[in-house]
Design a protein around this motif. Structure first.
Motif, short mmCIF file in Angstrom:
data_model
loop_
_atom_site.label_atom_id
_atom_site.label_comp_id
_atom_site.label_asym_id
_atom_site.label_seq_id
_atom_site.Cartn_x
_atom_site.Cartn_y
_atom_site.Cartn_z
N GLY A 80 -7.46 1.78 -3.98
CA GLY A 80 -7.44 0.96 -2.76
C GLY A 80 -8.04 1.77 -1.63
O GLY A 80 -8.07 3.00 -1.69
N LYS A 134 1.09 -0.92 -2.22
CA LYS A 134 2.03 -1.93 -2.74
C LYS A 134 1.36 -3.28 -3.00
O LYS A 134 1.83 -4.06 -3.82
CB LYS A 134 3.20 -2.09 -1.76
CG LYS A 134 4.15 -0.90 -1.83
CD LYS A 134 5.31 -1.00 -0.86
CE LYS A 134 6.29 0.14 -1.10
NZ LYS A 134 7.11 0.45 0.06
N GLU A 135 0.26 -3.56 -2.26
CA GLU A 135 -0.44 -4.84 -2.44
C GLU A 135 -0.78 -5.10 -3.90
O GLU A 135 -0.55 -6.17 -4.42
CB GLU A 135 -1.77 -4.82 -1.65
CG GLU A 135 -1.67 -5.36 -0.24
CD GLU A 135 -2.99 -5.18 0.52
OE1 GLU A 135 -4.07 -5.27 -0.12
OE2 GLU A 135 -2.94 -4.93 1.74
N LYS A 136 -1.39 -4.10 -4.55
CA LYS A 136 -1.83 -4.30 -5.94
C LYS A 136 -1.38 -3.17 -6.84
O LYS A 136 -1.97 -2.95 -7.89
CB LYS A 136 -3.35 -4.41 -5.99
CG LYS A 136 -3.87 -5.69 -5.34
CD LYS A 136 -5.36 -5.85 -5.55
CE LYS A 136 -5.83 -7.17 -4.93
NZ LYS A 136 -7.30 -7.24 -4.86
N ASP A 137 -0.33 -2.46 -6.43
CA ASP A 137 0.16 -1.32 -7.21
C ASP A 137 -0.97 -0.37 -7.58
O ASP A 137 -1.12 0.05 -8.73
CB ASP A 137 0.91 -1.81 -8.46
CG ASP A 137 1.68 -0.67 -9.13
OD1 ASP A 137 2.10 0.26 -8.40
OD2 ASP A 137 1.85 -0.69 -10.37
N TYR A 138 -1.81 -0.02 -6.57
CA TYR A 138 -2.94 0.87 -6.82
C TYR A 138 -2.47 2.23 -7.30
O TYR A 138 -1.42 2.72 -6.90
CB TYR A 138 -3.74 1.07 -5.52
CG TYR A 138 -4.57 -0.11 -5.11
CD1 TYR A 138 -5.68 -0.50 -5.86
CD2 TYR A 138 -4.25 -0.84 -3.96
CE1 TYR A 138 -6.45 -1.59 -5.47
CE2 TYR A 138 -5.02 -1.93 -3.57
CZ TYR A 138 -6.12 -2.30 -4.33
OH TYR A 138 -6.89 -3.37 -3.95
N GLU A 197 -0.12 2.49 6.50
CA GLU A 197 -1.11 1.55 5.97
C GLU A 197 -1.46 1.88 4.52
O GLU A 197 -1.67 0.98 3.71
CB GLU A 197 -2.36 1.56 6.84
CG GLU A 197 -2.10 0.99 8.23
CD GLU A 197 -3.32 1.06 9.14
OE1 GLU A 197 -4.45 0.84 8.64
OE2 GLU A 197 -3.15 1.35 10.34
N GLY A 243 1.37 0.49 2.47
CA GLY A 243 1.25 -0.98 2.40
C GLY A 243 0.15 -1.40 1.44
O GLY A 243 0.33 -2.31 0.61
N LYS A 244 -0.99 -0.74 1.52
CA LYS A 244 -2.14 -1.04 0.65
C LYS A 244 -1.79 -0.77 -0.81
O LYS A 244 -2.09 -1.56 -1.70
CB LYS A 244 -3.34 -0.20 1.08
CG LYS A 244 -4.57 -0.30 0.19
CD LYS A 244 -5.12 -1.71 0.10
CE LYS A 244 -6.09 -2.06 1.20
NZ LYS A 244 -6.67 -3.41 1.04
#
Length: 240
Positions: free
Chosen positions: A205, A116-120, A110, A113-114
């Motif tokens: 994130g 990659k969502e916003k390239d944190y 997770e 995945g998180k």
């Protein structure tokens, strides 16, 4: 060909002989299931209980590409363990977590995945938002931990709801910069990392995690302590 991400897990250990085989098995399982490339860097600070011997056995089982041993002579603290571990990390992402099973590797997927969502720049596991929770923690420790988070948030506004947590995913260069800028040791170190991240304007994130108190090891609550605690609670309830 697209560059493939690799995740280096830093596991600082001190007297984790019983926990290490379990945490490593869970980590290998989690990464095998998610299909992500990984390595686990065990940084043992001269544990007298033979943690390093167990780590060597695990290395023969899983291979020295997956289990990397970078022991130190004596207990030198968390901050320096991370600095030491980063030097040897070949991944472009670094996961920091505790080896005492208070952090479950199943959440790493997770985190990834998180991220990659916003390239944190970093992803923090939080016990205090969404469906995260704390198991096996007494109320007093929950209150102290929540209180510590709340006070810090009010005073410093760090923008992450769990500052004392030590289950996080960082871009390697972000972690390097943060570790070098942090002055504190131990418990406060994790808090300072998040506050510095805000100062550098790194993006954060969050993933809700459940946090299980040490399965084996020193900070277990004995039956007598629990009885005393329940008695204390009743007393509080009666007097407030």
């Amino acid at each position: 060909m697209e560059h493939r991400d690799k995740y280096s897990v830093l596991l600082p250990t001190y007297n984790e002989k019983e926990n290490l085989p379990i945490i490593i098995w869970l980590l290998v399982k989690a990464f095998t299931e998610s299909g992500d490339d990984f390595e686990i860097i065990v940084i043992d600070d001269g544990s007298p209980d033979g943690t390093l011997d167990v780590a060597k056995q695990l290395q023969t089982i899983y291979g020295d590409e997956k289990i990397v041993l970078r022991p130190r002579e004596k207990k030198l603290g968390l901050g320096t363990a991370y600095i030491h571990g980063i030097k040897h990390a070949t991944g472009n992402f670094v996961v920091i977590m505790d080896a005492d099973l208070s952090h479950h590797p199943k959440f790493i997927k997770e985190f990834i995945g998180k991220q990659k969502e916003k390239d944190y720049d970093l992803v923090s596991g939080t016990r205090y938002s969404g469906n995260g929770g704390v198991y096996g923690w007494d109320l007093k420790r929950k209150i102290i931990s929540r209180g510590a988070n709340y006070v810090t948030q009010v005073l410093l506004r760090p923008g992450a709801s769990d500052l004392t947590g030590s289950f996080r995913l960082y871009k390697k260069e972000v972690l390097e910069k943060l570790v070098q800028s942090c002055k504190s040791k131990g418990y406060v170190f994790q808090m300072e990392m998040i506050i510095r991240a805000r100062q550098f304007e790194f993006t954060i994130g969050e993933v809700p995690i459940s946090f299980v108190d040490r399965v084996y090891g020193e900070s277990k609550l004995g039956g007598n302590e629990i009885f005393q605690f329940a008695k204390g609670l009743l007393y509080l309830f009666a007097t407030t």
